[in-house]
Design an enzyme around this catalytic site. Sequence first.
Site, PDB file in Angstrom:
ATOM      1  N   PRO A   2      15.230  93.580  50.152  1.00 13.43           N
ATOM      2  CA  PRO A   2      15.391  93.976  51.493  1.00 13.43           C
ATOM      3  C   PRO A   2      15.279  92.960  52.250  1.00 13.43           C
ATOM      4  CG  PRO A   2      13.889  95.769  50.465  1.00 13.43           C
ATOM      5  CD  PRO A   2      13.868  94.502  49.431  1.00 13.43           C
ATOM      6  N   GLU A   3      16.383  92.692  53.208  1.00 16.88           N
ATOM      7  CA  GLU A   3      16.305  91.609  54.374  1.00 16.88           C
ATOM      8  C   GLU A   3      15.994  92.175  55.592  1.00 16.88           C
ATOM      9  OE1 GLU A   3      19.505  88.955  54.102  1.00 16.88           O
ATOM     10  OE2 GLU A   3      19.601  88.951  51.816  1.00 16.88           O
TER      11      GLU A   3
END
Length: 269
Positions: A2-3
């Site tokens: 996840p960014e």
Amino acid sequence: MPELPEVETVVRLINKSIKSKTISKLTIINKKLRWPIDASLSTYTKGQDILEIYRRGKHIIFKLKNGYILIHLGMTGIVRFFKKSSLKKIEKHDHYEIELKNESVLRYNDIRKFGSIHWAENINDHFLIKNLGIEPLSKELNINYLSKVIKNRSISIKNLIMNQNIIVGIGNIYACESLYMSGIKPQRKSSLISKQELKKLILSIKLILKKAINSGGTTLKDFKKLDGTPGYFEQELLIYSKKHCQCGEIVKNIKLGGRSSFYCNRCQK
């Protein structure tokens, strides 16, 4: 992994879902994560009031009355909320849960076990936080800052903007998208990027991240929001994993820093 937009989406949903601001107890179900969960977390957090929940880089931070809880989702970490009255059975990859006073339970599930949870007395001194760079959506990311950073640097511009010690939260997907939008090839040397190009890059980074947050993050394999639904930005990606550019050119894919880097040879210079 996840960014920034995915983590920001989770933080916003946690804030929306939490009604009670007092932790009744933190229960460790399976301590085996990237760093084994410290048993003292249960003692430190019991009865503590949550003052704020926010994001720093790709980390979720619970600011308590005394101290902090620091959560990283790793590659496959999922946070779920349950009402106590309808609490579900422990699943195979559940690792811990935070029970809130007279309200609900936050439970963390992580199949690949790359996530983590930590305790910190001072969040700015924690080893995962203290060396982080600036937030890309803040005023600190500006032409003056980036011009100083790229000076005399021979690394690729893509690797530079993905360096978490320089700018936090920009992972592979959004780096590719931002560089495409600003017309810069990912492999170009940082020191050779002009100020005009840097201005376009900064604007592109901020725009891409804001759009992704508003769309709920990017769905690639494992990311899901708190309610179990996927993010919706994947359908809006311009270059990442595409076969053809909007101009009709075949999209190039090279490896930079071990990561796939998509770009258009015609639209990016």
